[in-house]
Write an enzyme that holds these catalytic residues in place. Structure first.
Site, PDB file in Angstrom:
ATOM      1  N   SER A   5       0.819  -1.207   0.000  1.00  0.00           N
ATOM      2  CA  SER A   5       0.000   0.000   0.000  1.00  0.00           C
ATOM      3  C   SER A   5       0.858   1.265   0.000  1.00  0.00           C
ATOM      4  O   SER A   5       1.622   1.494  -0.920  1.00  0.00           O
ATOM      5  CB  SER A   5      -0.972  -0.048   1.184  1.00  0.00           C
ATOM      6  OG  SER A   5      -1.987   0.903   1.046  1.00  0.00           O
ATOM      7  N   ASP A  57      -2.099   6.035  -4.050  1.00  0.00           N
ATOM      8  CA  ASP A  57      -0.961   5.304  -3.512  1.00  0.00           C
ATOM      9  C   ASP A  57      -0.652   4.132  -4.446  1.00  0.00           C
ATOM     10  O   ASP A  57      -1.345   3.930  -5.448  1.00  0.00           O
ATOM     11  CB  ASP A  57      -1.230   4.870  -2.065  1.00  0.00           C
ATOM     12  CG  ASP A  57      -2.378   3.877  -1.943  1.00  0.00           C
ATOM     13  OD1 ASP A  57      -3.198   3.800  -2.880  1.00  0.00           O
ATOM     14  OD2 ASP A  57      -2.455   3.188  -0.917  1.00  0.00           O
ATOM     15  N   ASP A  81      -5.852   2.251  -3.552  1.00  0.00           N
ATOM     16  CA  ASP A  81      -7.032   2.246  -2.683  1.00  0.00           C
ATOM     17  C   ASP A  81      -7.124   3.502  -1.826  1.00  0.00           C
ATOM     18  O   ASP A  81      -8.064   3.663  -1.057  1.00  0.00           O
ATOM     19  CB  ASP A  81      -7.089   0.983  -1.813  1.00  0.00           C
ATOM     20  CG  ASP A  81      -5.924   0.853  -0.839  1.00  0.00           C
ATOM     21  OD1 ASP A  81      -5.046   1.728  -0.814  1.00  0.00           O
ATOM     22  OD2 ASP A  81      -5.893  -0.151  -0.093  1.00  0.00           O
TER      23      ASP A  81
END
Length: 466
Positions: free
Chosen positions: A109, A253, A257
């Site tokens: 992430s 990112d 998400d």
């Protein structure tokens, strides 16, 4: 160097010692545990093999981890639908469409390039519960794996069409109006942080008739700045939005998400206000309830109440937000870090859904993005953290804070959140990094910063005493 096991998956830094970092051995171990968990969860004997969807972001370590995880599942006799370079929400929508038994997204992430992770999904394409995660960790600890014989190995099916399928799914949402957006002839700058967002976000925008200016959209995994979409990391796009006279900027990112906007004046729209703006539009068309996590802005509560809905806050973590959204029949929800969860699409944070709804909202208004931001309630947040060291006892700190502020409104659902009349602070141990997160919100930035400084000093005093 760190290996973190939490409801957000198995996350760690590449290289180093087995068990301390995300090494090849650890990747195989936890992929084996997940595959074994799925096999153990079968409720009936079936003719076909289990099936798992796998995709990854553009991290440098991605191909290595990807090959290890895919072939581990094959060795367990599980078929793999390999999406290759993809996004977290793309894998989430692919799992039910493929009628798969689960999914794995290989991404850390917002973490820097030395990190990677296995994010684990169920058959609905949603994150596993804490209880399910605990079972997988126990399987990994005991190494209770049973690999398949040579005649029962899984097979790989490569499907690189899912980013396009994802875009089509978004454009088909009833509240997305690509025609109205195209008429406005928007010009948008996109920072894809040299990951998969650099492919999928421009594609979506172009199909909505938007002129795209690309910044860091080459998916080579060399992140040009810290990939967490915070103001201090986004100087380049803020400058380029103004230089290009663009309507606004979009930042995602590495796994797409989390979504942040840059206003037309080059200022941050505020990732907390991504959810606020999109919810304002959705609630204006389909009134209902909302949910965000405890570290998110009060502004969503205000907007929800404006539309006669009810707002509730969950513990931090997407799985917790989704659980409360389902329990309250929330129309929309998410996290203040720019994560939009829109059940009409799927129960997962999705920047594509956020972009399409935001553009439609803007197309229906005769305002600039800066003017839209100014129309929302004014709250200011300060997001800080303290690096964890062996001598820091997080539980002792949280207990001490709870005892000290017992006369205030306190929640201990997730760490400690203290609500004062006009401001709040939330202290909690991160699920994704070895840190204590310290979030504050107040009517002014100075007040939010001052509240954070005050509590950091109080924490340091507690640590010094212990």
């Amino acid at each position: 160097m760190t290996l973190i096991k939490s409801i957000s998956g198995i996350r760690g830094t590449i290289g180093g010692n087995v068990g301390d970092n995300l090494t090849p051995v650890d990747a195989v171990k936890f992929a084996s545990a997940y595959g074994t968990f799925l096999k153990n969860s079968q409720s009936e004997i079936r003719d076909s093999k289990l099936k798992v969807v796998i995709g990854r972001d553009a991290r440098i370590s991605g191909p290595m981890i990807h090959n290890l995880v895919v072939n581990t599942l094959i060795g367990l006799g599980i078929d793999v639908i390999d999406l290759g370079l993809s996004t977290t929400p793309t894998v989430e929508i692919a799992v039910p469409l493929e009628k798969a038994d689960g999914g794995i997204i290989l991404t850390a992430s917002h973490n820097p390039k030395q990190w990677n992770a296995l994010k684990l999904l169920n058959a609905k394409g949603e994150f596993l519960s804490g209880a399910e995660g605990a079972v997988i960790l126990e399987i990994a600890e005991n190494e209770a794996f049973d690999f398949s014989d040579v005649d029962s190995l899984g097979e790989i099916t490569v499907n690189d069409a899912y980013m396009d399928i994802h875009i089509d799914e978004v454009l088909n949402l009833p509240l997305v109006d690509a025609e109205a957006v195209a008429k406005r002839k928007f010009k948008v700058v996109v920072d894809g942080v040299n990951s998969s967002g650099g492919i999928i976000i421009p594609k979506l925008l172009e199909q909505m008739g938007v002129e795209v200016v690309k910044l860091y959209c080459e998916p080579n995994g060399h992140f040009p700045h810290n990939p967490e979409p915070l103001k201090e990391h986004l100087g380049d796009i803020c400058e380029l939005v103004v230089k290009e006279n663009a309507d606004f900027g979009i930042v995602v990112d590495p796994d797409v998400d989390r979504l942040a906007f840059i206003s037309n004046d080059g200022e941050m729209f505020g990732e907390e206000y991504t959810l606020v703006a999109v919810s304002d539009y959705v609630l204006s068309k389909t009134p209902g309830n909302t949910v965000s996590n405890m570290s998110s802005s009060r502004a969503l509560r205000d907007i929800t109440e404006k539309h006669n809905g009810k707002y509730q806050a969950s513990a931090v973590g997407e799985v917790n937000v989704v659980e409360l959204m389902k329990a309250t029949n929330a129309i929309i929800g998410g996290e203040g870090n720019g994560g939009i969860i829109y059940p009409e699409s799927h129960y997962g944070r999705d920047s594509l859904v956020g972009v399409a709804l935001f553009l439609t909202h803007l197309a229906n208004l005769d305002v600039t993005v800066a003017e839209l931001r100014a129309s929302y309630p004014h709250y200011y947040m300060s997001k800080n953290k303290i690096e964890l060291t062996p001598e820091i006892d997080v539980d002792a700190i949280l207990i001490a804070m709870t005892n000290k502020y017992t006369n205030e409104q306190i929640s201990t659902i997730d760490g400690v959140k203290i609500d004062f009349p006009t401001e709040w602070i939330h202290l909690r141990k991160s699920n994704t990094e070895p840190i204590i997160r310290i979030y504050t919100e107040a009517p002014t930035q100075n007040e939010a910063d001052a509240l954070a400084v005050r509590f950091i000093e109080e924490i340091n005093q507690i640590v010094a005493r212990n």
